[in-house]
Design a protein around this motif. Structure first.
Motif, PDB file in Angstrom:
ATOM      1  N   ARG A 148       0.839  -1.206   0.000  1.00 40.71           N
ATOM      2  CA  ARG A 148       0.000   0.000   0.000  1.00 40.71           C
ATOM      3  C   ARG A 148       0.872   1.254   0.000  1.00 40.71           C
ATOM      4  O   ARG A 148       0.570   2.233  -0.689  1.00 40.71           O
ATOM      5  N   THR A 149       1.968   1.226   0.756  1.00 44.13           N
ATOM      6  CA  THR A 149       2.886   2.373   0.786  1.00 44.13           C
ATOM      7  C   THR A 149       3.496   2.613  -0.587  1.00 44.13           C
ATOM      8  O   THR A 149       3.542   3.749  -1.063  1.00 44.13           O
ATOM      9  N   LEU A 150       3.971   1.544  -1.224  1.00 48.40           N
ATOM     10  CA  LEU A 150       4.548   1.694  -2.568  1.00 48.40           C
ATOM     11  C   LEU A 150       3.524   2.255  -3.550  1.00 48.40           C
ATOM     12  O   LEU A 150       3.842   3.116  -4.372  1.00 48.40           O
ATOM     13  N   GLU A 151       2.304   1.775  -3.465  1.00 46.93           N
ATOM     14  CA  GLU A 151       1.259   2.249  -4.374  1.00 46.93           C
ATOM     15  C   GLU A 151       0.922   3.720  -4.105  1.00 46.93           C
ATOM     16  O   GLU A 151       0.749   4.509  -5.030  1.00 46.93           O
ATOM     17  N   ASP A 152       0.862   4.106  -2.824  1.00 51.31           N
ATOM     18  CA  ASP A 152       0.614   5.512  -2.481  1.00 51.31           C
ATOM     19  C   ASP A 152       1.729   6.406  -3.014  1.00 51.31           C
ATOM     20  O   ASP A 152       1.475   7.491  -3.543  1.00 51.31           O
ATOM     21  N   LEU A 153       2.980   5.956  -2.881  1.00 51.04           N
ATOM     22  CA  LEU A 153       4.111   6.743  -3.380  1.00 51.04           C
ATOM     23  C   LEU A 153       4.070   6.846  -4.901  1.00 51.04           C
ATOM     24  O   LEU A 153       4.362   7.900  -5.464  1.00 51.04           O
ATOM     25  N   ARG A 154       3.703   5.758  -5.576  1.00 49.71           N
ATOM     26  CA  ARG A 154       3.609   5.788  -7.034  1.00 49.71           C
ATOM     27  C   ARG A 154       2.556   6.796  -7.475  1.00 49.71           C
ATOM     28  O   ARG A 154       2.782   7.619  -8.366  1.00 49.71           O
ATOM     29  N   ALA A 196       1.416   9.378  -5.761  1.00 47.09           N
ATOM     30  CA  ALA A 196       1.868  10.736  -5.427  1.00 47.09           C
ATOM     31  C   ALA A 196       2.859  11.239  -6.462  1.00 47.09           C
ATOM     32  O   ALA A 196       2.817  12.402  -6.866  1.00 47.09           O
ATOM     33  N   HIS A 197       3.744  10.365  -6.918  1.00 48.62           N
ATOM     34  CA  HIS A 197       4.714  10.767  -7.940  1.00 48.62           C
ATOM     35  C   HIS A 197       4.004  11.084  -9.252  1.00 48.62           C
ATOM     36  O   HIS A 197       4.300  12.091  -9.899  1.00 48.62           O
ATOM     37  N   ALA A 241       2.742  15.325  -6.732  1.00 50.86           N
ATOM     38  CA  ALA A 241       2.827  15.724  -5.324  1.00 50.86           C
ATOM     39  C   ALA A 241       4.162  15.323  -4.699  1.00 50.86           C
ATOM     40  O   ALA A 241       4.550  15.862  -3.678  1.00 50.86           O
ATOM     41  N   LEU A 242       4.868  14.399  -5.327  1.00 52.59           N
ATOM     42  CA  LEU A 242       6.137  13.909  -4.798  1.00 52.59           C
ATOM     43  C   LEU A 242       7.181  13.982  -5.894  1.00 52.59           C
ATOM     44  O   LEU A 242       6.975  13.451  -6.985  1.00 52.59           O
TER      45      LEU A 242
END
Length: 99
Positions: free
Chosen positions: A45-51, A53-54, A58-59
C-alpha cells in the motif's frame, strides 16, 4: 501476479554490495514485485501511495527540481496552515521548551 523467477529470487538473496549497479536496479524491481505479491500488505500500500503521489506531481524524486526547505514557526513547531514536517510530535515542542 506471476510468481518470482529464479533470477528474481537470486537477486533478492544476493548481498547488494556484491552486485553491479545494473544488478542492484534489477534487484530493486524484484523486491518491488515480491512486495506487490500481496497488494493488501502495508508495504504494498505504501509503494502504491508513493507511485500515485509521484504520478500526480505531489512527490518529486531527489534532485528533480528546486530545493524547498521547511519553514518553522518561531517556537520551532510547524508553520500555521500546513502539515507538520515528518517526525514532528506536538509533545516534543512542549517538553523541549520546559528544559
Amino acid at each position: 501476479m506471476a510468481p518470482l523467477s529464479e533470477e528474481d529470487q537470486r537477486l533478492i538473496a544476493a548481498d547488494p554490495k556484491d552486485l553491479s549497479p545494473e544488478e542492484r536496479r534489477k534487484r530493486a524491481f524484484a523486491l518491488r514485485r515480491k512486495i506487490m505479491q500481496n497488494p493488501d500488505s502495508p508495504a504494498a500500500r505504501t509503494l502504491e501511495d508513493l507511485r500515485r503521489a509521484h504520478e500526480s506531481g505531489a512527490l518529486q524524486p531527489p534532485g528533480a527540481g528546486p530545493v524547498r526547505f521547511e519553514s518553522r514557526a518561531e517556537d520551532g513547531g510547524p508553520p500555521a496552515g500546513g502539515l507538520p514536517p515528518a517526525g514532528f510530535r506536538p509533545d516534543d515542542a512542549k517538553t523541549s521548551g520546559a528544559q
